[in-house]
Design a protein around this motif. Structure first.
Motif, PDB file in Angstrom:
ATOM      1  N   GLY A  30       0.811  -1.204   0.000  1.00  0.00           N
ATOM      2  CA  GLY A  30       0.000   0.000   0.000  1.00  0.00           C
ATOM      3  C   GLY A  30       0.843   1.252   0.000  1.00  0.00           C
ATOM      4  N   ASN A  31       0.160   2.374   0.214  1.00  0.00           N
ATOM      5  CA  ASN A  31       0.814   3.685   0.207  1.00  0.00           C
ATOM      6  C   ASN A  31       0.850   4.265   1.608  1.00  0.00           C
ATOM      7  N   VAL A  32       1.953   4.928   1.918  1.00  0.00           N
ATOM      8  CA  VAL A  32       2.153   5.546   3.223  1.00  0.00           C
ATOM      9  C   VAL A  32       1.363   6.846   3.274  1.00  0.00           C
ATOM     10  N   GLY A  33       0.602   7.042   4.363  1.00  0.00           N
ATOM     11  CA  GLY A  33      -0.261   8.213   4.492  1.00  0.00           C
ATOM     12  C   GLY A  33       0.456   9.462   4.953  1.00  0.00           C
ATOM     13  N   ASN A  34       1.451   9.335   5.825  1.00  0.00           N
ATOM     14  CA  ASN A  34       2.220  10.471   6.338  1.00  0.00           C
ATOM     15  C   ASN A  34       3.669  10.043   6.488  1.00  0.00           C
ATOM     16  N   ASP A  35       4.560  11.018   6.641  1.00  0.00           N
ATOM     17  CA  ASP A  35       5.950  10.676   6.920  1.00  0.00           C
ATOM     18  C   ASP A  35       6.006   9.837   8.197  1.00  0.00           C
ATOM     19  N   PRO A  36       6.908   8.857   8.260  1.00  0.00           N
ATOM     20  CA  PRO A  36       6.988   8.012   9.457  1.00  0.00           C
ATOM     21  C   PRO A  36       7.329   8.824  10.700  1.00  0.00           C
ATOM     22  N   GLU A  37       6.769   8.412  11.825  1.00  0.00           N
ATOM     23  CA  GLU A  37       7.070   9.010  13.120  1.00  0.00           C
ATOM     24  C   GLU A  37       8.231   8.203  13.721  1.00  0.00           C
ATOM     25  N   ILE A  38       9.374   8.843  13.881  1.00  0.00           N
ATOM     26  CA  ILE A  38      10.591   8.158  14.329  1.00  0.00           C
ATOM     27  C   ILE A  38      10.878   8.520  15.774  1.00  0.00           C
ATOM     28  N   ARG A  39      11.195   7.510  16.583  1.00  0.00           N
ATOM     29  CA  ARG A  39      11.601   7.726  17.975  1.00  0.00           C
ATOM     30  C   ARG A  39      12.809   6.861  18.269  1.00  0.00           C
ATOM     31  N   THR A  40      13.687   7.389  19.090  1.00  0.00           N
ATOM     32  CA  THR A  40      14.829   6.613  19.560  1.00  0.00           C
ATOM     33  C   THR A  40      14.684   6.440  21.062  1.00  0.00           C
ATOM     34  N   LEU A  41      14.694   5.198  21.510  1.00  0.00           N
ATOM     35  CA  LEU A  41      14.551   4.911  22.936  1.00  0.00           C
ATOM     36  C   LEU A  41      15.839   5.249  23.672  1.00  0.00           C
ATOM     37  N   GLU A  42      15.769   5.297  24.984  1.00  0.00           N
ATOM     38  CA  GLU A  42      16.957   5.610  25.790  1.00  0.00           C
ATOM     39  C   GLU A  42      18.080   4.621  25.538  1.00  0.00           C
ATOM     40  N   SER A  43      17.744   3.393  25.212  1.00  0.00           N
ATOM     41  CA  SER A  43      18.745   2.361  24.943  1.00  0.00           C
ATOM     42  C   SER A  43      19.396   2.539  23.579  1.00  0.00           C
ATOM     43  N   GLY A  44      18.891   3.477  22.769  1.00  0.00           N
ATOM     44  CA  GLY A  44      19.446   3.714  21.446  1.00  0.00           C
ATOM     45  C   GLY A  44      18.721   2.972  20.338  1.00  0.00           C
ATOM     46  N   VAL A  45      17.737   2.169  20.691  1.00  0.00           N
ATOM     47  CA  VAL A  45      16.966   1.415  19.699  1.00  0.00           C
ATOM     48  C   VAL A  45      15.996   2.362  19.003  1.00  0.00           C
ATOM     49  N   LYS A  46      15.955   2.284  17.675  1.00  0.00           N
ATOM     50  CA  LYS A  46      15.097   3.151  16.884  1.00  0.00           C
ATOM     51  C   LYS A  46      13.769   2.456  16.598  1.00  0.00           C
ATOM     52  N   ARG A  47      12.673   3.241  16.648  1.00  0.00           N
ATOM     53  CA  ARG A  47      11.341   2.732  16.348  1.00  0.00           C
ATOM     54  C   ARG A  47      10.649   3.705  15.407  1.00  0.00           C
ATOM     55  N   ALA A  48      10.013   3.159  14.377  1.00  0.00           N
ATOM     56  CA  ALA A  48       9.243   3.985  13.444  1.00  0.00           C
ATOM     57  C   ALA A  48       7.803   3.502  13.452  1.00  0.00           C
ATOM     58  N   ARG A  49       6.893   4.440  13.413  1.00  0.00           N
ATOM     59  CA  ARG A  49       5.459   4.134  13.310  1.00  0.00           C
ATOM     60  C   ARG A  49       4.955   4.875  12.082  1.00  0.00           C
ATOM     61  N   LEU A  50       4.224   4.160  11.243  1.00  0.00           N
ATOM     62  CA  LEU A  50       3.662   4.805  10.068  1.00  0.00           C
ATOM     63  C   LEU A  50       2.267   4.267   9.810  1.00  0.00           C
ATOM     64  N   ARG A  51       1.506   5.044   9.076  1.00  0.00           N
ATOM     65  CA  ARG A  51       0.157   4.633   8.674  1.00  0.00           C
ATOM     66  C   ARG A  51       0.197   4.369   7.177  1.00  0.00           C
ATOM     67  N   MET A  52      -0.363   3.238   6.785  1.00  0.00           N
ATOM     68  CA  MET A  52      -0.413   2.929   5.361  1.00  0.00           C
ATOM     69  C   MET A  52      -1.821   2.526   4.965  1.00  0.00           C
ATOM     70  N   ALA A  53      -2.164   2.815   3.724  1.00  0.00           N
ATOM     71  CA  ALA A  53      -3.504   2.533   3.207  1.00  0.00           C
ATOM     72  C   ALA A  53      -3.431   1.423   2.173  1.00  0.00           C
ATOM     73  N   THR A  54      -4.395   0.507   2.257  1.00  0.00           N
ATOM     74  CA  THR A  54      -4.593  -0.494   1.216  1.00  0.00           C
ATOM     75  C   THR A  54      -6.002  -0.296   0.675  1.00  0.00           C
ATOM     76  N   THR A  55      -6.157  -0.426  -0.630  1.00  0.00           N
ATOM     77  CA  THR A  55      -7.451  -0.166  -1.261  1.00  0.00           C
ATOM     78  C   THR A  55      -7.912  -1.388  -2.046  1.00  0.00           C
ATOM     79  N   GLU A  56      -9.157  -1.789  -1.799  1.00  0.00           N
ATOM     80  CA  GLU A  56      -9.803  -2.855  -2.565  1.00  0.00           C
ATOM     81  C   GLU A  56     -10.718  -2.209  -3.581  1.00  0.00           C
ATOM     82  N   ARG A  57     -10.722  -2.749  -4.772  1.00  0.00           N
ATOM     83  CA  ARG A  57     -11.650  -2.293  -5.798  1.00  0.00           C
ATOM     84  C   ARG A  57     -12.650  -3.408  -6.050  1.00  0.00           C
ATOM     85  N   ILE A  58     -13.937  -3.093  -5.876  1.00  0.00           N
ATOM     86  CA  ILE A  58     -14.994  -4.089  -5.982  1.00  0.00           C
ATOM     87  C   ILE A  58     -15.943  -3.668  -7.098  1.00  0.00           C
ATOM     88  N   PHE A  59     -16.126  -4.557  -8.074  1.00  0.00           N
ATOM     89  CA  PHE A  59     -17.013  -4.267  -9.200  1.00  0.00           C
ATOM     90  C   PHE A  59     -18.415  -4.750  -8.871  1.00  0.00           C
TER      91      PHE A  59
END
Length: 178
Positions: A30-59
């Motif tokens: 699918g397609n990403v709705g917004n730029d990813p939200e990036i966070r780095t934890l105190e331990s240095g581990v990186k985490r990204a959260r993003l929203r993505m859309a999938t579209t079904e086409r029904i005839f």
């Protein structure tokens, strides 16, 4: 709920074996709705959260129209995948995500029980076209589990490394055309 049964026939009778195999696997393109939200934890581990859309086409045969249904998904990426998301994924990027579902439950400020379902990504592939350097997407990270599509021209990664195969001699009796 009872596990599915497997029937095994022995010489004189059937033996029923109950399987407890379960699968929690999600595959999304699918397609990403917004730029990813990036966070780095105190331990240095990186985490990204993003929203993505999938579209079904029904005839619809009755109305002869195509109806679209868009579903939004929250995707969590950790460590190297989060780094790839930070560097290469922007709003509108087309991506392939493979992972598993996770449910988070909490209480809001009014004491109501809330929950959300997220996709915990195990694999990520960048699809679609390469954007200009200002856009930042699709420059080709060398990270395992996050390869861009072939030449960034679209489609799932189908690139193949070409090696010069040794050519058999013409005198070889095993040199068959198939």
């Amino acid at each position: 709920m009872q596990a599915p049964a497997i029937y095994v026939r022995l010489s004189c009778c059937f033996v029923i074996i109950f399987c407890s195999v379960m699968v929690n696997k999600v595959i999304l393109i699918g397609n990403v709705g917004n730029d990813p939200e990036i966070r780095t934890l105190e331990s240095g581990v990186k985490r990204a959260r993003l929203r993505m859309a999938t579209t079904e086409r029904i005839f619809s045969r009755q109305t002869q129209e195509v109806k679209e249904h868009t579903e939004w998904h929250t995707v969590l990426l950790w460590r190297n995948l989060a780094d790839v998301a930070d560097r290469y994924i922007r709003k509108g990027s087309q991506i392939y995500v493979e992972g598993r579902l996770r449910t988070n439950e909490w209480q809001d400020e009014h004491g109501n029980q809330r929950s959300t379902i997220e996709v915990l990504a195990d694999d990520l592939k960048l699809l679609g076209r390469r954007q200009d350097p200002a856009g930042g997407a699709g420059k080709g990270p060398g990270t395992q589990g996050a390869e861009p599509g072939p030449g960034h021209g679209g489609g799932i990664d189908q690139s193949v490394t070409k090696h010069a195969a040794p050519q058999p001699s013409a005198e070889d009796p095993d040199n068959l055309p198939f």
